[in-house]
Scaffold this motif. Structure first.
Motif, PDB file in Angstrom:
ATOM      1  N   ALA A  80       0.738  -1.071   0.091  1.00 20.05           N
ATOM      2  CA  ALA A  80       0.065  -0.028   0.047  1.00 20.05           C
ATOM      3  C   ALA A  80       0.992   1.267  -0.058  1.00 20.05           C
ATOM      4  CB  ALA A  80      -0.768   0.014   1.073  1.00 20.05           C
ATOM      5  N   VAL A  81       0.225   2.280  -0.701  1.00 16.25           N
ATOM      6  CA  VAL A  81       0.810   3.499  -0.667  1.00 16.25           C
ATOM      7  C   VAL A  81      -0.215   4.585  -0.110  1.00 16.25           C
ATOM      8  CG1 VAL A  81       1.564   5.486  -1.963  1.00 16.25           C
ATOM      9  CG2 VAL A  81       2.299   3.444  -2.658  1.00 16.25           C
ATOM     10  N   ILE A  82      -0.115   4.921   1.247  1.00 13.94           N
ATOM     11  CA  ILE A  82      -0.875   6.013   1.569  1.00 13.94           C
ATOM     12  C   ILE A  82      -0.693   7.420   0.901  1.00 13.94           C
ATOM     13  CG2 ILE A  82      -1.858   7.044   3.774  1.00 13.94           C
ATOM     14  CD1 ILE A  82      -1.850   3.913   3.644  1.00 13.94           C
ATOM     15  N   CYS A  97      -0.066   4.727  -9.095  1.00 11.57           N
ATOM     16  CA  CYS A  97       0.316   3.564  -8.407  1.00 11.57           C
ATOM     17  C   CYS A  97      -0.168   2.384  -8.967  1.00 11.57           C
ATOM     18  CB  CYS A  97      -0.148   3.792  -7.013  1.00 11.57           C
ATOM     19  SG  CYS A  97       0.723   4.969  -5.962  1.00 11.57           S
ATOM     20  N   ILE A  98      -1.380   2.421  -9.428  1.00 14.64           N
ATOM     21  CA  ILE A  98      -2.103   1.173  -9.913  1.00 14.64           C
ATOM     22  C   ILE A  98      -1.198   0.701 -11.077  1.00 14.64           C
ATOM     23  CG2 ILE A  98      -4.171   0.310 -10.837  1.00 14.64           C
ATOM     24  CD1 ILE A  98      -5.699   2.009  -9.133  1.00 14.64           C
ATOM     25  N   GLU A  99      -0.938   1.570 -12.020  1.00 18.98           N
ATOM     26  CA  GLU A  99      -0.327   1.383 -13.223  1.00 18.98           C
ATOM     27  C   GLU A  99       0.977   0.496 -12.977  1.00 18.98           C
ATOM     28  OE1 GLU A  99      -1.706   4.329 -16.535  1.00 18.98           O
ATOM     29  OE2 GLU A  99       0.212   5.100 -15.442  1.00 18.98           O
ATOM     30  N   HIS A 480      10.911  14.100   1.360  1.00 19.55           N
ATOM     31  CA  HIS A 480      11.226  15.097   2.092  1.00 19.55           C
ATOM     32  C   HIS A 480      12.687  15.197   2.380  1.00 19.55           C
ATOM     33  CE1 HIS A 480      11.434  17.507   5.859  1.00 19.55           C
ATOM     34  NE2 HIS A 480      10.390  18.064   5.589  1.00 19.55           N
ATOM     35  N   VAL A 481      13.320  16.285   2.647  1.00 19.56           N
ATOM     36  CA  VAL A 481      14.672  16.466   2.526  1.00 19.56           C
ATOM     37  C   VAL A 481      15.030  15.986   4.199  1.00 19.56           C
ATOM     38  CG1 VAL A 481      14.716  18.529   1.467  1.00 19.56           C
ATOM     39  CG2 VAL A 481      14.346  18.748   3.717  1.00 19.56           C
ATOM     40  N   GLU A 482      14.414  15.570   5.024  1.00 19.99           N
ATOM     41  CA  GLU A 482      14.788  14.761   6.183  1.00 19.99           C
ATOM     42  C   GLU A 482      14.206  13.673   6.639  1.00 19.99           C
ATOM     43  OE1 GLU A 482      15.996  19.250   8.600  1.00 19.99           O
ATOM     44  OE2 GLU A 482      14.301  18.054   9.318  1.00 19.99           O
ATOM     45  N   ILE A 483      12.853  13.545   6.542  1.00 28.64           N
ATOM     46  CA  ILE A 483      11.846  12.440   6.712  1.00 28.64           C
ATOM     47  C   ILE A 483      11.880  11.606   5.509  1.00 28.64           C
ATOM     48  CG2 ILE A 483       9.963  11.771   7.870  1.00 28.64           C
ATOM     49  CD1 ILE A 483      11.521  13.222   9.679  1.00 28.64           C
ATOM     50  N   LYS A 484      12.382  10.238   5.805  1.00 32.70           N
ATOM     51  CA  LYS A 484      12.208   9.389   4.538  1.00 32.70           C
ATOM     52  C   LYS A 484      10.787   8.759   4.419  1.00 32.70           C
ATOM     53  CE  LYS A 484      16.372   9.165   3.611  1.00 32.70           C
ATOM     54  NZ  LYS A 484      17.136   9.913   2.252  1.00 32.70           N
ATOM     55  N   ARG A 485      10.436   8.505   3.237  1.00 36.26           N
ATOM     56  CA  ARG A 485       9.195   7.847   2.874  1.00 36.26           C
ATOM     57  C   ARG A 485       8.126   9.033   3.067  1.00 36.26           C
ATOM     58  NH1 ARG A 485       9.322   2.003   3.000  1.00 36.26           N
ATOM     59  NH2 ARG A 485      11.175   1.387   4.133  1.00 36.26           N
ATOM     60  N   LEU A 486       8.437  10.240   3.054  1.00 36.70           N
ATOM     61  CA  LEU A 486       7.541  11.395   2.987  1.00 36.70           C
ATOM     62  C   LEU A 486       7.476  11.970   1.764  1.00 36.70           C
ATOM     63  CD1 LEU A 486       5.243  13.252   3.999  1.00 36.70           C
ATOM     64  CD2 LEU A 486       7.121  14.296   5.245  1.00 36.70           C
ATOM     65  N   LYS A 512       8.328   8.111  -8.038  1.00 42.83           N
ATOM     66  CA  LYS A 512       9.732   8.198  -7.401  1.00 42.83           C
ATOM     67  C   LYS A 512       9.689   7.206  -5.822  1.00 42.83           C
ATOM     68  CE  LYS A 512      12.451  10.754  -9.620  1.00 42.83           C
ATOM     69  NZ  LYS A 512      13.640  10.469 -10.303  1.00 42.83           N
ATOM     70  N   LEU A 513       8.469   7.378  -5.339  1.00 44.70           N
ATOM     71  CA  LEU A 513       8.062   6.442  -4.297  1.00 44.70           C
ATOM     72  C   LEU A 513       8.205   5.021  -4.398  1.00 44.70           C
ATOM     73  CD1 LEU A 513       5.229   6.856  -1.449  1.00 44.70           C
ATOM     74  CD2 LEU A 513       6.051   4.750  -2.220  1.00 44.70           C
TER      75      LEU A 513
END
Length: 520
Positions: A80-82, A97-99, A480-486, A512-513
Motif C-alpha cells: 500500500a501507498v498512503i 500507483c495502480i499502473e 522530504h529533505v529529512e523524513i524518509k518515505r514522506l 519516485k516512491l
C-alpha cells in the motif's frame, strides 16, 4: 505518417462544427482521415481570427492517436501507498500507483464529490462552513467546484497530453486535447472525478472519505503511516502528502511532528467582477461578440513600487462567463474564488487581481516563524469577515470607488450568492496591498479602455492563490529533505499551481516512491 495543415479562419467557420467539417473536406477530400489537432482564438487585431491545425493521415492510421488506456491490472493484494488528499495530485498519484503495481489508499478529510454539494449549498444559503467539506476540501479538491481550468504555463513540468488523455478517458470532452486553454467546467468535472474514483476502486485501490489525518507515525526518521480522527492507523511503504493549499492543520501538524517546513511567498488581493459584455468589447473590439465567439478572457500584469519595493500585480484564475464563490474553510473568515460552467454563459466575468507577497514583506509577523505568511493570510481573511458582518457576506466596492477610496452608495448585481456589504476596502486591506492594487487597476484601465469602470466591483478577499507554506523535498528523489518515505506533493506542499501541474506532480511522486520502496 501524419501531416499538419494550418489555417486562419473566421469564427463562424472555425467554431461551427458543420461548416468547419465542410471546409476541411473541401481542402483534403471527402474520404480523407483527419482530426482537429489544435485551435486557438487570435483577437490581437480588430478582425478576430481562429488559428486551427488539422492532423491529416497519409497512411490510413489514426491522425491523432490516443495513447492512454485505463489500467487493467489489480492491486488489492499489493503493497500500500498512503495518499493523503483526493485532489488532482492525490487522484493522479493513485492512478499511477495502480499502473506501477502498488495499492493506493486515499484518505480524504472531506466528502465524495456528490455529497459535497450539500455543504456548498449550506455555505451559500446559510453561511455555514463545514471545515472538512467545502469549496477547498473534498473529493476532487478545490478545482472541482471552482472552475476546472486545465492551464499550465510550463511544459517542463511533465506530460501534459497524458493528463488530458486520462481526463478524456474518464468522460471529459475531447475538445480539451485541442484547445489552447482547455476547460472542463464546474458542472462537468464532478462526473469525471467520480469516474476516476471508479477506476481506482475497481482495480483494488481504496478511498476513505470523512477521514481526516491528525497525526503521523514517524519511526527512526521514516514516515511509516498516519493516524486519523477515529483513532485508526494507516501504514504503507510510504506517504504521499497531497492535502492542498488550505490544509492549515496539516502544516501545524508537520511542525509539531518535527517535520521541516518553510514560509513561502504567495499572492493576495481581491476578485473583480465585470459584466461579461464589457470584457468581450475590450478583447474582441466589437459591441457584440455574436453567436460563435466564446466569452472573452484576459490576462493582465504590471509592476508596482511602494516604499521603494517593487512587486507584481496580476490577474489570477480569470473566469469568463462565470461566478464568484465563497472559498473559506472555517467560520470567521471570508475568502472568494471564481468558477465557470462548461458553457461559460453567465453574464459576469471575474478574475482575481492579486499582489505578490514575499517573505521580506512580512517582518511584522516574524515571531510566527515559518508560519508568518500563513498568519498574514489568515489575519486579512478574518478582517474581511469582520468588516462585512461576521458571516460569509463579502466586503465589496465599485471599482472606480475603490481606486478613489470612496464607499459605494450602491452595488451592482453580482454572482456571489451569500451577499455583499458595501465597505471601504482600505479599512481592512494592508496599506501596501491597497496602494499596489489601486495602481494596478489604474494601469489596467489605461491598457484596456473600459476596464476601469464603476459597472465593475471588487470583492474581498482573494487569498488562497497558493500555499503560504513550503514543504521542502529533494530535487531528484522528491522525498522530504529529512523524513524518509514522506513525499510532499502538489499545491499544498508548494509544487503546483492548478489542476494540471498538481496532477503531473502526483504522478511523479508516485513514480519516485515506488521506485525507491516497492521492492523493500
Amino acid at each position: 505518417m501524419t501531416k499538419i495543415l494550418r489555417y486562419r479562419l473566421k469564427p463562424e467557420i472555425a467554431l461551427d462544427e458543420q461548416r468547419f467539417e465542410e471546409f476541411v473536406k473541401g481542402k483534403v477530400g471527402e474520404g480523407a482521415q483527419w482530426k482537429l489537432f489544435k485551435r486557438s482564438i487570435d483577437a490581437r487585431s480588430k478582425c478576430v481570427q481562429v488559428n486551427v491545425e488539422i492532423a491529416l493521415s497519409e497512411n490510413g492510421e489514426d491522425p491523432r492517436p490516443f495513447a492512454y488506456q485505463k489500467p487493467d491490472n489489480h492491486v488489492e493484494n499489493k503493497p500500500a501507498v498512503i495518499i493523503v488528499g483526493a485532489g488532482p495530485a492525490g487522484l493522479f498519484a493513485a492512478l499511477r500507483c495502480i499502473e506501477l503495481g502498488a495499492k493506493p489508499v486515499i484518505l480524504e478529510r472531506g466528502k465524495d464529490v456528490q455529497a459535497r454539494r450539500r455543504d456548498l449549498a449550506a455555505i451559500n444559503k446559510e453561511h455555514k462552513v463545514n471545515p472538512d467539506s467545502n469549496y477547498c476540501f473534498g473529493e476532487g479538491g478545490a478545482g472541482t467546484y471552482s472552475d476546472g481550468k486545465l492551464y499550465t504555463r510550463s511544459k517542463k513540468r511533465g506530460d501534459v497530453t497524458r493528463i488530458l488523455e486520462i481526463l478524456v478517458a474518464h468522460g471529459s470532452n475531447e475538445n480539451i486535447l485541442v484547445e489552447t486553454h482547455p476547460h472542463i467546467g464546474t458542472n462537468k468535472l464532478p462526473k469525471v472525478i467520480a469516474d476516476i474514483r471508479e477506476t481506482i476502486l475497481s482495480r483494488g485501490g481504496e478511498m476513505h472519505f470523512d477521514t481526516r489525518v491528525e497525526d503521523f507515525v514517524i519511526k527512526e526518521g521514516e514516515l511509516r503511516g498516519v493516524k486519523t480522527q477515529d483513532g485508526a492507523t494507516w501504514e504503507g511503504i510510504g506517504v504521499i502528502l497531497a492535502t492542498g493549499h488550505s490544509a492549515r492543520d496539516i502544516f501545524y501538524l508537520l511542525d509539531k511532528s518535527g517535520v521541516k517546513i518553510e514560509s513561502k511567498p504567495f499572492a493576495l488581493g481581491l476578485r473583480v467582477e465585470h459584466p461579461q459584455q464589457i470584457i468581450d468589447q475590450i478583447q474582441y473590439h466589437c459591441d457584440n461578440r455574436g453567436e460563435y465567439l466564446p466569452a472573452a478572457a484576459y490576462a493582465l500584469a504590471t509592476q508596482t513600487h511602494f516604499e521603494e519595493v517593487k512587486r507584481g500585480v496580476f490577474s489570477f484564475c480569470m473566469c469568463p462567463g462565470g461566478f464568484i464563490v465563497p472559498a473559506a474553510t472555517a467560520d470567521g473568515e471570508v475568502v472568494v474564488n471564481g468558477m465557470s460552467p462548461s458553457r461559460r454563459d453567465s453574464k459576469f466575468a471575474n478574475s482575481g487581481i492579486v499582489v505578490a507577497i514575499e517573505n521580506e514583506d512580512l517582518e511584522a509577523y516574524a515571531e510566527e516563524g515559518e508560519f508568518r505568511a500563513l498568519a498574514f493570510q489568515s489575519e486579512v481573511e478574518k478582517n474581511a469577515c469582520a468588516i462585512a458582518g461576521g458571516t460569509q457576506t463579502a466586503p465589496a466596492q465599485r471599482l472606480v470607488d475603490f481606486v478613489h477610496g470612496k464607499v459605494s452608495n450602491s452595488l451592482p448585481d453580482c454572482s456571489y450568492q451569500p451577499g455583499l456589504a458595501s465597505v471601504n476596502m482600505r479599512d481592512f486591506l494592508p496599506e501596501s496591498i491597497y496602494e499596489r492594487l489601486k495602481f494596478g487597476f489604474k494601469n489596467f484601465g489605461r491598457k484596456s479602455k473600459g476596464y476601469l469602470t464603476n459597472e465593475a466591483q471588487v470583492l474581498g478577499v482573494e487569498s488562497r492563490t497558493s500555499s503560504p507554506v513550503h514543504v521542502p523535498r529533494d530535487r531528484d528523489t522528491l522525498e522530504h529533505v529529512e523524513i524518509k518515505r514522506l513525499y510532499p506533493c502538489g499545491e499544498g506542499a508548494g509544487y503546483a499551481g492548478g489542476i494540471m501541474s498538481a496532477a503531473i506532480d502526483g504522478e511523479k511522486c508516485a513514480e519516485k516512491l515506488i521506485e525507491a520502496y516497492l521492492k523493500i
